[in-house]
Scaffold this motif. Structure first.
Motif, short mmCIF file in Angstrom:
data_model
loop_
_atom_site.label_atom_id
_atom_site.label_comp_id
_atom_site.label_asym_id
_atom_site.label_seq_id
_atom_site.Cartn_x
_atom_site.Cartn_y
_atom_site.Cartn_z
N PHE A 75 0.86 -1.19 0.00
CA PHE A 75 0.00 0.00 0.00
C PHE A 75 0.89 1.24 0.00
O PHE A 75 2.07 1.16 0.34
CB PHE A 75 -0.95 0.00 1.21
N GLY A 76 0.31 2.38 -0.40
CA GLY A 76 1.09 3.61 -0.49
C GLY A 76 0.67 4.63 0.54
O GLY A 76 -0.49 4.66 0.97
N VAL A 77 1.63 5.48 0.94
CA VAL A 77 1.38 6.60 1.85
C VAL A 77 2.06 7.82 1.24
O VAL A 77 3.22 7.72 0.82
CB VAL A 77 1.97 6.33 3.25
N ASP A 78 1.35 8.93 1.15
CA ASP A 78 1.98 10.14 0.61
C ASP A 78 1.46 11.38 1.32
O ASP A 78 0.30 11.44 1.73
CB ASP A 78 1.74 10.25 -0.90
N LEU A 79 2.35 12.38 1.40
CA LEU A 79 2.03 13.65 2.05
C LEU A 79 0.98 14.44 1.26
O LEU A 79 0.23 15.22 1.84
CB LEU A 79 3.34 14.45 2.11
#
Ligand SMILES: C[S@@+](CC[C@H](N)C(=O)[O-])C[C@H]1O[C@@H](n2cnc3c(N)ncnc32)[C@H](O)[C@@H]1O
Length: 216
Positions: A75-79
Motif C-alpha cells: 500500500f502507499g502513503v503520501d504527504l
C-alpha cells in the motif's frame, strides 16, 4: 502541534504538479533495468519473510503498482492529497493513504518491507534520523528497507516545475552518509547500488539505491 513549513510547502508543491508528474514518470521504470533489479531483489527478500509492504512517498503509485506486480501485498502513503487521489484513481485495486513519513499512522513492527523511492529527498538533513527511526519502528524484526535518492552534496530550491509555481527543497546525498544514519537508527546494511545517470534521461547525477534490514 504546528506543522513545519517544509512539510506544508512540499505538500502544496506536489499537489500542484501531481498530474504532470504522473504523466511524465508513468513508464519510467521500463527504461531502468538496475532500478528494477533492486526492486526485484527487495521483493524476493520480503517474500521470503512475509508481511505487508508500505511504499512511503508513493506519489502517483507507479512503484506501488510495480511492487504489487512482484507479488507483494503493498500500500502507499503520501504527504500530498492530490497524489493520493490520483494514485487511487489510477490503481483502484491498491490502497493509498495520506500521511507523513515523520509520523506514520502504522503500528510498531507490522511491516515486512518499506520502500522510500525518492521521497527522503525532500527532508531537511536534521529530519533524516527521525524518519529512519519511524521506518525502523514500523518494520518487523527481519523486515527489509529500500531507499533511493540522487547522489551529491547539493541542496536545491525549485520554484517552477512542469510550468507550475512551486516552493520545493530537495537534497542530494552521499550513500555512505545515508548508510551511516541507517545504521545509527538500528538497521543493518544489505547492499548499496550507485549507478550512473541513464543515457538519454534527464538525470543529472549518479543515483543511489540502498537495501537495509531491521535485524531479526
Ligand atoms: C519525487 S516524488 C517520488 C514519488 C514516487 N515514490 C515515485 O517514485 O514515483 C516524492 C514524493 O514524496 C512525497 N513526500 C515528500 N515528503 C514526504 C513526507 N514527509 N511524507 C510522505 N511523503 C512525502 C511527495 O508528496 C511526493 O509524492
Amino acid at each position: 502541534m504546528t506543522e513545519p513549513d517544509f512539510l506544508r510547502s512540499t505538500r502544496a508543491s506536489y499537489d500542484a504538479v501531481a498530474a504532470e508528474y504522473a504523466k511524465i514518470f508513468h513508464h519510467e521504470l521500463a527504461g531502468k533495468p538496475l532500478d528494477r533489479a533492486m526492486f526485484a531483489a527487495f521483493a524476493e527478500l520480503v517474500r521470503a519473510g512475509g508481511g505487508p509492504v508500505a511504499d512511503i512517498g508513493s506519489g502517483p503509485g507507479r512503484v506501488t503498482e510495480h511492487l504489487h506486480g512482484l507479488g507483494l501485498e503493498v500500500f502507499g502513503v503520501d504527504l500530498s492529497p492530490e497524489m493520493v487521489a490520483l494514485a487511487r484513481r489510477t490503481h483502484p485495486g491498491l490502497r493509498f493513504e495520506v500521511g507523513s513519513m515523520l509520523a506514520l499512522d502504522l503500528p510498531d513492527g507490522g511491516l515486512g518491507g518499506l520502500v522510500a523511492n525518492y521521497s527522503i529527498i525532500h527532508l531537511p538533513e536534521d529530519r533524516l534520523p527521525g524518519a529512519f527511526a519511524e521506518f525502523h519502528r514500523v518494520l518487523a524484526p527481519g523486515g527489509h528497507l529500500l531507499v533511493a535518492f540522487q547522489v551529491g552534496d547539493e541542496r536545491k530550491h525549485l520554484t517552477e516545475r512542469f510550468g507550475r509555481r512551486i516552493d520545493l527543497e530537495f537534497h542530494r546525498r552521499r550513500p555512505d552518509h545515508v548508510a551511516d544514519l541507517l545504521v545509527k537508527a538500528g538497521f543493518a546494511m544489505t547492499a548499496q547500488l550507485v549507478r550512473e545517470p541513464m543515457e538519454g534521461s534527464t538525470e543529472p547525477t549518479q543515483q543511489a539505491c540502498l537495501l537495509a534490514r531491521r535485524p531479526a
